[in-house]
Design an enzyme around this catalytic site. Structure first.
Site, PDB file in Angstrom:
ATOM      1  N   ARG A  36     -35.572 -18.890 -37.402  1.00  0.00           N
ATOM      2  CA  ARG A  36     -34.654 -19.603 -38.303  1.00  0.00           C
ATOM      3  C   ARG A  36     -34.785 -21.118 -38.141  1.00  0.00           C
ATOM      4  O   ARG A  36     -34.697 -21.856 -39.128  1.00  0.00           O
ATOM      5  CB  ARG A  36     -33.214 -19.151 -38.056  1.00  0.00           C
ATOM      6  CG  ARG A  36     -32.963 -17.734 -38.587  1.00  0.00           C
ATOM      7  CD  ARG A  36     -31.530 -17.293 -38.387  1.00  0.00           C
ATOM      8  NE  ARG A  36     -31.296 -16.022 -39.074  1.00  0.00           N
ATOM      9  CZ  ARG A  36     -30.133 -15.407 -39.128  1.00  0.00           C
ATOM     10  NH1 ARG A  36     -29.078 -15.924 -38.533  1.00  0.00           N
ATOM     11  NH2 ARG A  36     -29.997 -14.266 -39.777  1.00  0.00           N
ATOM     12  N   LYS A 191     -27.976   2.246 -41.203  1.00  0.00           N
ATOM     13  CA  LYS A 191     -26.889   2.929 -41.913  1.00  0.00           C
ATOM     14  C   LYS A 191     -27.064   2.944 -43.412  1.00  0.00           C
ATOM     15  O   LYS A 191     -27.255   1.905 -44.043  1.00  0.00           O
ATOM     16  CB  LYS A 191     -25.567   2.241 -41.581  1.00  0.00           C
ATOM     17  CG  LYS A 191     -24.981   2.681 -40.286  1.00  0.00           C
ATOM     18  CD  LYS A 191     -23.504   2.364 -40.290  1.00  0.00           C
ATOM     19  CE  LYS A 191     -22.766   3.260 -39.317  1.00  0.00           C
ATOM     20  NZ  LYS A 191     -21.368   2.943 -39.266  1.00  0.00           N
ATOM     21  N   GLY A 347     -32.213  -9.331 -41.086  1.00  0.00           N
ATOM     22  CA  GLY A 347     -32.234  -9.979 -39.773  1.00  0.00           C
ATOM     23  C   GLY A 347     -33.248  -9.378 -38.807  1.00  0.00           C
ATOM     24  O   GLY A 347     -34.103 -10.080 -38.266  1.00  0.00           O
ATOM     25  N   GLY A 370     -27.398 -10.102 -43.937  1.00  0.00           N
ATOM     26  CA  GLY A 370     -26.437  -9.654 -44.947  1.00  0.00           C
ATOM     27  C   GLY A 370     -26.565 -10.419 -46.260  1.00  0.00           C
ATOM     28  O   GLY A 370     -26.426  -9.843 -47.344  1.00  0.00           O
TER      29      GLY A 370
HETATM   30  C1  3PG Z   1     -26.411 -13.865 -40.153  1.00  0.00           C
HETATM   31  O1  3PG Z   1     -26.979 -13.947 -39.064  1.00  0.00           O
HETATM   32  O2  3PG Z   1     -26.496 -12.860 -40.894  1.00  0.00           O
HETATM   33  C2  3PG Z   1     -25.636 -15.054 -40.656  1.00  0.00           C
HETATM   34  O3  3PG Z   1     -25.917 -16.197 -39.923  1.00  0.00           O
HETATM   35  C3  3PG Z   1     -24.168 -14.758 -40.742  1.00  0.00           C
HETATM   36  O4  3PG Z   1     -23.586 -14.579 -39.484  1.00  0.00           O
HETATM   37  P1  3PG Z   1     -22.166 -13.885 -39.381  1.00  0.00           P
HETATM   38  O5  3PG Z   1     -22.374 -12.431 -39.685  1.00  0.00           O
HETATM   39  O6  3PG Z   1     -21.683 -14.120 -37.974  1.00  0.00           O
HETATM   40  O7  3PG Z   1     -21.244 -14.524 -40.402  1.00  0.00           O
END
Ligand code: 3PG
Length: 390
Positions: A36, A191, A347, A370
């Site tokens: 990132r 999931k 991720g 997400g």
């Molecule tokens: C992620 O890693 O998906 C984003 O940086 C969001 O992080 P969070 O789920 O803690 O809001």
């Protein structure tokens, strides 16, 4: 791209608040993966070339985790001084921001040390905004969050996209609206519930959908896919209705649904040190499926032949365990070698391909987890909506 980017406004010599993707794995005060951070470099270089003064803000999911370990890593990547301040608002921050020189970067502390960040508190957003003259969001990973630093600050400053965010929006948008066909989507991960909207969205547009990871176990245990014995493997129960709906939709839309059912790689548990490749119908009570076997991988790879666009989200096996990466690695190479436009995201998938040194092998290695799933599922993301239109 209908949103303004840093190329559309004057940043020269200005203090620029950069929402940055610094939610990276940190263990014992050390950054464990810099994927990132590297995605942020083009935007930071652009700002530095234009003598702008970047002030970086970010959260860490662990609300007690300091972002200080990020400073030396960024400093090394850019060969520039990165000053860290252990807060993100207050007098010390105001003064340091005010006196910031070009060729320096300021990094502020984890925004989630203040509850106001997640509460989208406007007074907090205003305090942050007062540090700079322009706001650049280059954190695609948080575009689905309605937090102060993402949707609040743009109420007080001209707000534009950074270069990684621009690239993500353009590539993902094109894959939704106008993909080169055939479009092949590979969905792995754990999931069904977290991927169901994504699956449903691509049941409308893809020609082929292949399923891997724990999700494949869930399908294989279902009667539509042979009600296979799963031994000690992880899979979801009570999802028969969802699977019927997916199968019916795939049939109605003429989408080829592939659930690899040849061989699997099993171990005695997630920490297993030994990988055994067996046929699906040879699974014993103590076996846990942790990866696909080569014949099953070939079932997915065959579907890639002639693809115009390939989207891959979610590892095929337990990539955290080195003995169960082979399936995902083989797929990554097959995608990289294909002529198709390739988008890899999520991720875990992004972290995996970065560790394999392969993130430049794809047209887009999405930084988001997400956020990428939500975007590809057809949602409007509040962080993108908050940016200025062209
Ligand atoms: C992620 O890693 O998906 C984003 O940086 C969001 O992080 P969070 O789920 O803690 O809001």
């Amino acid at each position: 791209m209908h949103k303004k980017t840093i190329r559309d406004i004057d940043v020269r010599g200005k203090r620029v608040l950069v929402r940055a993707p610094l939610n990276v794995p940190i263990e014992n005060g050390k950054v464990m993966d810099s994927f990132r951070l590297e995605s942020l470099l083009p935007t930071l270089r652009y700002l530095l070339i234009h003598k702008a003064k970047p002030i970086l803000i970010s959260h860490h999911s662990d609300e007690t985790n300091s972002l200080s370990p990020v400073a030396p890593v960024l400093a090394k990547l850019l060969d520039i001084s990165v000053e860290f301040i252990p807060d993100c608002i207050g007098e010390a921050v105001n003064q340091t921001a005010k006196n910031l020189q070009s060729d320096h970067i300021l990094l502020l502390e984890n925004l989630r040390f203040h509850a106001e960040e997640k509460a989208n508190d406007l007074a907090f957003a205003k305090q942050l905004a007062s540090l700079a003259e322009v706001y650049v969001d280059d954190d695609f990973t948080t575009m689905h969050r309605e937090h102060a630093s993402i949707v609040g600050i743009p109420k007080f400053l001209p707000a534009v996209a950074g270069l990684q965010v621009e690239k993500e929006i353009k590539s993902l948008r094109a894959a939704i609206d106008n993909p080169k066909r055939p479009l092949v989507v590979i969905i792995g991960g754990a999931k069904l519930e977290t991927k169901i909207e994504f699956l449903q969205a691509f049941l409308q547009t893809a020609q082929t959908i292949a399923i891997g990871g724990i999700m494949a176990n869930t399908f294989l245990a279902d009667r539509h896919f042979g009600a296979h014995t799963m031994g000690n493997s992880v899979y979801e129960k009570n999802v028969a209705d969802k699977i019927v709906a997916i199968v019916d939709e795939a049939k109605a839309r003429n989408v080829k649904l592939i659930v690899p059912d040849q061989d699997v790689a099993v171990g005695e548990g997630p920490e297993a040190k030994v990988r055994r490749e067996i046929m699906l119908n040879e699974i014993q009570a103590n076996d846990m499926i942790l990866d696909l076997g080569p014949k099953s991988i070939d079932q997915i790879k065959t579907a890639l032949i002639g693809a115009g666009t390939i989207i891959w989200n979610g590892p095929l096996g337990l990539t955290e365990n080195e003995h169960f990466r082979a399936g995902s690695l083989s797929l990554a190479h097959a995608i990289a070698d294909s002529e198709a436009t390739s988008l890899v995201g999520g991720g875990d998938t992004a972290a995996f391909i970065h560790q394999a040194g392969m993130d430049h092998a794809f047209d887009l290695a999405s930084t988001g987890g997400g956020a990428t799933l939500e975007f590809l599922s057809g949602h409007n993301l509040p962080g993108i909506d908050a940016l200025q239109d062209k």
